[in-house]
Design a protein around this motif. Structure first.
Motif, PDB file in Angstrom:
ATOM      1  N   LEU A  76       0.809  -1.221   0.000  1.00 44.80           N
ATOM      2  CA  LEU A  76       0.000   0.000   0.000  1.00 44.80           C
ATOM      3  C   LEU A  76       0.843   1.273   0.000  1.00 44.80           C
ATOM      4  N   SER A  77       2.144   1.132   0.260  1.00 45.82           N
ATOM      5  CA  SER A  77       3.030   2.292   0.293  1.00 45.82           C
ATOM      6  C   SER A  77       3.895   2.417  -0.953  1.00 45.82           C
ATOM      7  N   ALA A  81       0.511   3.319  -5.544  1.00 46.28           N
ATOM      8  CA  ALA A  81      -0.624   3.417  -4.616  1.00 46.28           C
ATOM      9  C   ALA A  81      -0.789   4.843  -4.092  1.00 46.28           C
ATOM     10  N   TRP A  82       0.264   5.637  -4.128  1.00 46.03           N
ATOM     11  CA  TRP A  82       0.168   7.038  -3.705  1.00 46.03           C
ATOM     12  C   TRP A  82      -0.253   7.928  -4.865  1.00 46.03           C
ATOM     13  N   ARG A  83       0.034   7.522  -6.098  1.00 41.87           N
ATOM     14  CA  ARG A  83      -0.242   8.370  -7.258  1.00 41.87           C
ATOM     15  C   ARG A  83      -1.659   8.260  -7.782  1.00 41.87           C
ATOM     16  N   THR A  84      -2.358   7.207  -7.436  1.00 40.51           N
ATOM     17  CA  THR A  84      -3.679   6.985  -7.996  1.00 40.51           C
ATOM     18  C   THR A  84      -4.655   8.104  -7.621  1.00 40.51           C
ATOM     19  N   GLY A  90      -5.602   5.231  -0.071  1.00 38.91           N
ATOM     20  CA  GLY A  90      -5.378   6.030   1.129  1.00 38.91           C
ATOM     21  C   GLY A  90      -6.290   5.611   2.267  1.00 38.91           C
ATOM     22  N   ARG A  91      -7.528   5.355   1.953  1.00 40.50           N
ATOM     23  CA  ARG A  91      -8.476   4.915   2.978  1.00 40.50           C
ATOM     24  C   ARG A  91      -8.101   3.537   3.510  1.00 40.50           C
ATOM     25  N   LEU A  92      -7.698   2.657   2.617  1.00 35.15           N
ATOM     26  CA  LEU A  92      -7.292   1.309   3.028  1.00 35.15           C
ATOM     27  C   LEU A  92      -6.031   1.366   3.890  1.00 35.15           C
ATOM     28  N   ARG A  93      -5.083   2.226   3.492  1.00 33.61           N
ATOM     29  CA  ARG A  93      -3.859   2.419   4.287  1.00 33.61           C
ATOM     30  C   ARG A  93      -4.210   2.875   5.700  1.00 33.61           C
TER      31      ARG A  93
END
Length: 152
Positions: A76-77, A81-84, A90-93
């Motif tokens: 998730l990091s 996963a940050w660019r989407t 982000g919510r899942l993280r």
């Protein structure tokens, strides 16, 4: 450099460090090793903690749960996963790390009030989880602000 552009990379590094420590604890659990480089007497006693009734949760070794958590956080990091544009990574993280912090609170309670011992390696995992929560929560809180998203 963009504001907070370091945050995704820091999150990835903390997740990787957590995975490494959790992998070591998992190895020690399954090999019944005592090379934890931690005293075996007194309040600091890794063997007492890692071999206690609290070292498993619902029949699954806590170290293995920690390893699974940190591997998931590594995924998730990752930069994609940050660019989407989707808010779901982000919510899942945030949800995952919130569950991680709750579990860490349970484990600290068990160490302090049931086992009467503290494991230094476990404390490292606990601290990394709390740092990870802080990083993810800061980023999630700023998602709707004027801070640009990570573009790698």
């Amino acid at each position: 450099m963009k504001p907070l552009g370091w945050l995704p990379w820091t999150t990835l590094a903390v997740s990787g460090a957590g995975a490494a420590v959790a992998a070591y604890l998992t190895y020690e659990h399954f090999t019944a090793g005592t090379t934890l480089a931690c005293p075996e007497t007194g309040v600091v006693n890794c063997v007492k903690v890692t071999s206690s009734a609290y070292s498993s949760f619902l029949g699954v070794p806590v170290a293995l749960l920690g390893l699974g958590f940190f591997v998931a956080m590594v995924v998730l990091s990752l930069p994609p996963a940050w660019r989407t544009a989707s808010p779901w990574p982000g919510r899942l993280r945030l949800a995952a790390v919130a569950v991680g912090v709750l579990f860490v609170c349970y484990l600290i309670w068990a160490e302090l009030f049931r086992i009467d011992a503290i494991c230094l390696w476990c404390t490292v995992v606990h601290a990394l989880t709390l740092v990870l929560f802080g990083l993810v929560a800061i980023r999630q809180a700023l998602t709707g602000s004027t801070v640009p998203s990570y573009e790698g």
